[in-house]
Design a protein around this motif. Structure first.
Motif, short mmCIF file in Angstrom:
data_model
loop_
_atom_site.label_atom_id
_atom_site.label_comp_id
_atom_site.label_asym_id
_atom_site.label_seq_id
_atom_site.Cartn_x
_atom_site.Cartn_y
_atom_site.Cartn_z
N GLY A 124 1.53 -23.48 6.73
CA GLY A 124 2.40 -22.38 7.13
C GLY A 124 2.48 -21.30 6.06
N ALA A 153 1.04 -17.50 6.55
CA ALA A 153 1.89 -16.32 6.38
C ALA A 153 1.27 -15.37 5.36
CB ALA A 153 3.29 -16.75 5.94
N LEU A 160 -1.77 -13.32 6.75
CA LEU A 160 -1.45 -12.47 7.91
C LEU A 160 -2.10 -11.09 7.83
CD1 LEU A 160 0.10 -12.91 10.46
CD2 LEU A 160 2.14 -12.05 9.37
N GLY A 167 1.75 -20.09 10.88
CA GLY A 167 2.19 -19.10 9.88
C GLY A 167 1.76 -17.69 10.25
N MET A 168 0.65 -17.61 11.01
CA MET A 168 0.20 -16.30 11.48
C MET A 168 0.88 -15.92 12.80
SD MET A 168 -3.78 -15.94 10.34
CE MET A 168 -4.52 -17.35 11.08
N GLY A 169 1.82 -16.74 13.23
CA GLY A 169 2.60 -16.43 14.43
C GLY A 169 1.88 -16.74 15.73
N MET A 170 0.98 -17.72 15.71
CA MET A 170 0.23 -18.02 16.94
C MET A 170 0.57 -19.38 17.55
SD MET A 170 -3.45 -16.39 16.26
CE MET A 170 -3.58 -15.06 15.10
N GLY A 171 1.73 -19.93 17.24
CA GLY A 171 2.09 -21.17 17.91
C GLY A 171 1.19 -22.32 17.54
#
Lengths: 119, 133
Positions: A86, A90, A93, B18-22
């Motif tokens: 995670g 992040a 990104l 973490g990249m927001g992709m579930g």
């Protein structure tokens, strides 16, 4: 106002049902509910969706405990790996082309979905 | 050995999450298809993996002032009730049926993501055209 509350409550029920059944995925309903019904901006909606979903995960845990489905030999390593990943995700990104990753991700989801639905 | 494989699966899904992709949409199929974990146990591992990550994300969003928590009871209360109800339905479902339902759910999610991507590209096109005009 009454109809706004009714729609929001209905979405809440759907979010809980999805999260209860599958242990995730409620964000798919939570984000549009927050933007379309309660007037949130997109970034606020994504952030606040986590706030809505985290307590649902805690509640849903009781179903897994009750059914005896918590296997620490699986849970511990995946949770440790997931937290580490995670942070990396992040941080990545802004450095990785998001659209390319997303297209690949969608392809994997469809393949896995078909395999699980009919396999 | 399996410890390392499970940790790797968690890591991969964590990066995507973490990249927001579930990330769960990857972790659960990897655990069930490749490692033969039962559907219920895979979902349990995913839900527990999500909790610490979500706390970090919430703390960060709060710092950035992105959390708006007033007036959410109207969503959260029915959601808590149905999550409790459906988690017991989930626990009672046979693994095979739950796995098939999850597969259908994955396909629905993928279709939704394709629609989102299409909208993203058409918005971008409009923006470019407006800038060139």
């Amino acid at each position: 106002m009454g109809s706004v509350n009714f729609k929001a409550a209905l979405c809440g029920f759907a979010i809980g049902a999805i999260n209860g059944l599958f242990g995730g995925g409620g964000g798919m309903v939570a984000v549009p509910a927050l933007t379309n019904i309660l007037g949130y901006g997109t970034k606020q909606a994504h952030a606040t969706a986590i706030f809505v979903i985290a307590p649902l995960c805690v509640i849903a845990l009781f179903g897994y405990i009750f059914g005896g489905y918590i296997d620490m030999q699986i849970v511990v390593p995946t949770a440790v790996g997931s937290v580490a990943g995670g942070f990396l995700g992040a941080g990545l990104l802004d450095k990785i082309p998001q659209t390319a990753v997303r297209v690949l991700f969608i392809a994997v989801m469809i393949a896995a979905g078909i395999r699980m639905a009919v396999g | 050995m399996s410890f390392i494989l499970f940790a790797l699966a968690g890591f991969l899904s964590g990066v995507l999450g973490g990249m927001g992709m579930g990330g769960g949409t990857i972790l659960i199929p990897v655990l069930t298809i490749f490692f033969g974990v039962g559907q219920h146990a895979a979902q349990a591992a995913n839900i527990i993996s999500f909790l610490p990550t979500s706390l970090f994300a919430l703390a960060r969003h709060r710092q950035q002032g992105l959390l708006r928590t007033g007036g959410l009871a109207v969503i959260i209360i029915p959601a808590l009730i149905s999550a409790a109800l459906f988690s017991f339905i989930m626990a009672a479902l046979p693994a095979d049926m739950l796995r098939r339902l999850f597969g259908v759910f994955l396909i629905v999610l993928a279709v939704k993501q394709i629609a989102d991507l299409k909208k993203y590209f058409s918005d971008k096109k409009k923006k470019n055209r407006a800038q060139n005009a």
